[in-house]
Design a protein around this motif. Structure first.
Motif, short mmCIF file in Angstrom:
data_model
loop_
_atom_site.label_atom_id
_atom_site.label_comp_id
_atom_site.label_asym_id
_atom_site.label_seq_id
_atom_site.Cartn_x
_atom_site.Cartn_y
_atom_site.Cartn_z
N LEU A 153 -10.27 -6.19 10.55
CA LEU A 153 -9.36 -6.98 11.70
C LEU A 153 -8.37 -7.81 11.23
CD1 LEU A 153 -12.73 -8.26 13.77
CD2 LEU A 153 -11.48 -6.06 14.37
N PHE A 154 -8.11 -8.28 10.30
CA PHE A 154 -6.99 -8.98 9.81
C PHE A 154 -6.07 -8.26 8.95
CE2 PHE A 154 -10.48 -11.97 10.40
CZ PHE A 154 -9.97 -13.01 10.88
N ALA A 155 -6.34 -7.17 8.22
CA ALA A 155 -5.22 -6.35 7.39
C ALA A 155 -4.40 -5.68 8.32
CB ALA A 155 -6.13 -5.37 6.36
N PRO A 156 -3.28 -5.59 8.30
CA PRO A 156 -2.28 -4.94 9.18
C PRO A 156 -2.33 -3.35 8.78
CG PRO A 156 -1.12 -6.17 7.37
CD PRO A 156 -2.52 -6.47 7.31
N HIS A 157 -2.63 -2.91 7.69
CA HIS A 157 -2.66 -1.61 7.11
C HIS A 157 -3.90 -1.40 6.43
CE1 HIS A 157 1.50 -1.25 8.62
NE2 HIS A 157 1.71 -2.31 8.03
N ALA A 158 -4.23 0.07 6.29
CA ALA A 158 -5.25 0.44 5.41
C ALA A 158 -4.83 0.30 3.97
CB ALA A 158 -5.53 1.74 5.53
N PRO A 159 -5.76 -0.29 3.25
CA PRO A 159 -5.41 -0.62 1.76
C PRO A 159 -4.86 0.51 0.84
CG PRO A 159 -7.86 -0.86 2.14
CD PRO A 159 -7.25 -0.44 3.39
N GLY A 160 -5.37 1.67 1.22
CA GLY A 160 -5.10 2.83 0.41
C GLY A 160 -3.97 3.67 0.83
N GLU A 161 -3.52 3.19 1.98
CA GLU A 161 -2.34 4.08 2.80
C GLU A 161 -1.09 4.00 1.95
OE1 GLU A 161 -0.12 3.87 7.10
OE2 GLU A 161 -1.81 2.73 6.72
N VAL A 162 -0.52 5.15 1.42
CA VAL A 162 0.47 5.29 0.42
C VAL A 162 1.70 5.89 1.23
CG1 VAL A 162 1.25 6.73 -1.53
CG2 VAL A 162 -1.08 5.92 -1.55
N HIS A 163 2.73 5.10 1.02
CA HIS A 163 4.22 5.43 1.62
C HIS A 163 5.18 5.34 0.42
CE1 HIS A 163 2.92 5.29 5.77
NE2 HIS A 163 2.01 4.23 5.35
N MET A 164 5.46 6.32 -0.31
CA MET A 164 6.21 6.49 -1.61
C MET A 164 7.77 5.97 -0.97
SD MET A 164 4.50 7.02 -3.92
CE MET A 164 5.73 7.25 -5.20
N GLU A 165 8.04 6.09 0.14
CA GLU A 165 9.45 5.82 0.70
C GLU A 165 9.63 4.43 0.86
OE1 GLU A 165 7.00 6.01 4.32
OE2 GLU A 165 7.39 7.11 2.42
N LEU A 166 8.51 3.57 0.79
CA LEU A 166 8.49 2.12 0.75
C LEU A 166 8.18 1.61 -0.70
CD1 LEU A 166 6.65 1.65 4.16
CD2 LEU A 166 9.37 1.40 3.64
N ARG A 167 8.23 2.30 -1.77
CA ARG A 167 7.92 1.92 -2.93
C ARG A 167 8.71 0.67 -3.53
NH1 ARG A 167 9.34 3.89 -8.45
NH2 ARG A 167 7.53 3.67 -10.05
N PHE A 168 8.17 -0.45 -3.79
CA PHE A 168 8.54 -1.79 -4.29
C PHE A 168 9.45 -2.38 -3.14
CE2 PHE A 168 8.35 0.35 -8.75
CZ PHE A 168 7.35 -0.28 -8.92
N ALA A 169 9.12 -1.97 -1.90
CA ALA A 169 9.91 -2.67 -0.61
C ALA A 169 9.77 -4.29 -0.41
CB ALA A 169 9.46 -1.93 0.49
N ALA A 170 10.82 -4.86 -0.15
CA ALA A 170 10.71 -6.39 -0.17
C ALA A 170 9.97 -6.60 1.06
CB ALA A 170 12.07 -6.82 0.02
N PRO A 171 9.34 -8.02 1.18
CA PRO A 171 8.79 -8.20 2.39
C PRO A 171 9.30 -8.16 3.65
CG PRO A 171 8.51 -10.04 0.48
CD PRO A 171 9.60 -8.92 0.22
#
Length: 297
Positions: free
Chosen positions: A32-50
């Motif tokens: 309920l509190f986590a905005p995304h699945a913990p194992g959801e991978v998005h390589m295009e967002l690798r090391f993305a800033a907050p």
């Protein structure tokens, strides 16, 4: 109720209790509190800033760091708490039996405890993990196997202090059974000592579990756990230090809150500590009254 009122009067204890409560609630209701699945991978967002969507940014695989921190509460805190309850339960049962029954029961239980406590804790935990294999369940099982003896010895010492009390002797005289006496008279008076011992060990167990996971002996990828997140961020600790900051701060905040609450709990449950804190103030007040009285006279 009185205990919670005493703790709530202490601002640091109240803050620590609030932090622990929020952490436990967030871990239990992580979906309920986590905005995304913990194992959801998005390589295009690798090391993305907050960002607004990813408050703490993304890791080396583009996974949401905040979501992994929230889901990491379960193995890092909740499962450690469950292992602690099991450890305290085993230690309390054997400690009560040894401290109350004395004789051969006490001798056998304490000799077993002596043998268990004679081995270096970390070495034995590593040995159990080496035999059973790396994994979070095996690591927690190793902790339970190694730590129950310490609780048994501490609780046995506490029980022996109350076993010769007059109300216990009176219960024996009227024919009350041993289980009835332990449940009605021994458990309530020994419970504060058990609570203090358990709370003081909770923080150290969180650190130890995170440390073994950091070494790769605990929970395995892709599951989220704070120690493992530190291990994953170790390779980029100089170029991307923020990846280590989030799980590191989570460990520091939770363990500090547990330690502060443990100190406050020990003070609230130990009348001697309360008296030692009140006594100097009382003496100061009395001395001031005497000086003032002498001045008036």
């Amino acid at each position: 109720m009185k205990l919670f009122k005493d703790l709530w009067k202490d601002k640091l204890a109240a803050l620590s209790l609030s932090v622990i409560a929020v952490t436990l609630i967030a871990g239990i209701f992580a979906p309920l509190f986590a905005p995304h699945a913990p194992g959801e991978v998005h390589m295009e967002l690798r090391f993305a800033a907050p960002s607004m969507e990813y408050w703490l940014g993304n890791d080396q695989l583009g996974r949401c760091i905040l979501s992994r921190i929230i889901y990491g509460i379960r193995p890092s805190v909740l499962w450690v708490m469950a292992a602690l309850f099991l450890t305290v339960g085993i230690g309390a049962f054997l400690g009560f039996m040894a401290g109350y029954l004395r004789g051969k029961t006490d001798a056998v239980v304490m000799r077993i405890c002596d043998v268990m406590l004679s081995f270096p804790g970390y070495v034995m935990i590593l040995a159990v993990i080496g035999v059973a294999g790396a994994g979070f369940e095996n690591m927690l099982l190793a902790f339970v196997c190694m730590k129950w003896a310490w609780f048994a010895r501490v609780i046995r010492t506490s029980v022996m202090q109350y076993a010769e009390a007059d109300y216990v002797k009176f219960s024996k005289a009227i024919g009350a059974g041993s289980l009835h006496i332990m449940a009605k008279h021994m458990v309530p008076v020994a419970l504060p000592d058990i609570a203090v011992a358990a709370s003081s060990s909770f923080g150290s167990m969180i650190l130890q579990v995170s440390g073994f996971s950091f070494l790769g002996l605990g929970i395995q990828a892709p599951n989220a756990e704070w120690g493992m997140m530190l291990n994953e961020a170790r390779e980029v600790m100089f170029s991307r230090p923020e990846l280590m900051a989030a799980p590191g701060l989570a460990i520091v905040i939770v363990v500090s809150a547990v330690n502060f609450l443990s100190d406050a709990l020990q003070t609230a449950l130990n009348p001697k500590l309360i008296a030692s804190q009140v006594k100097p103030h009382s003496q100061t007040a009395v001395s001031g009254a005497v000086i003032q009285g002498n001045g008036v006279a």
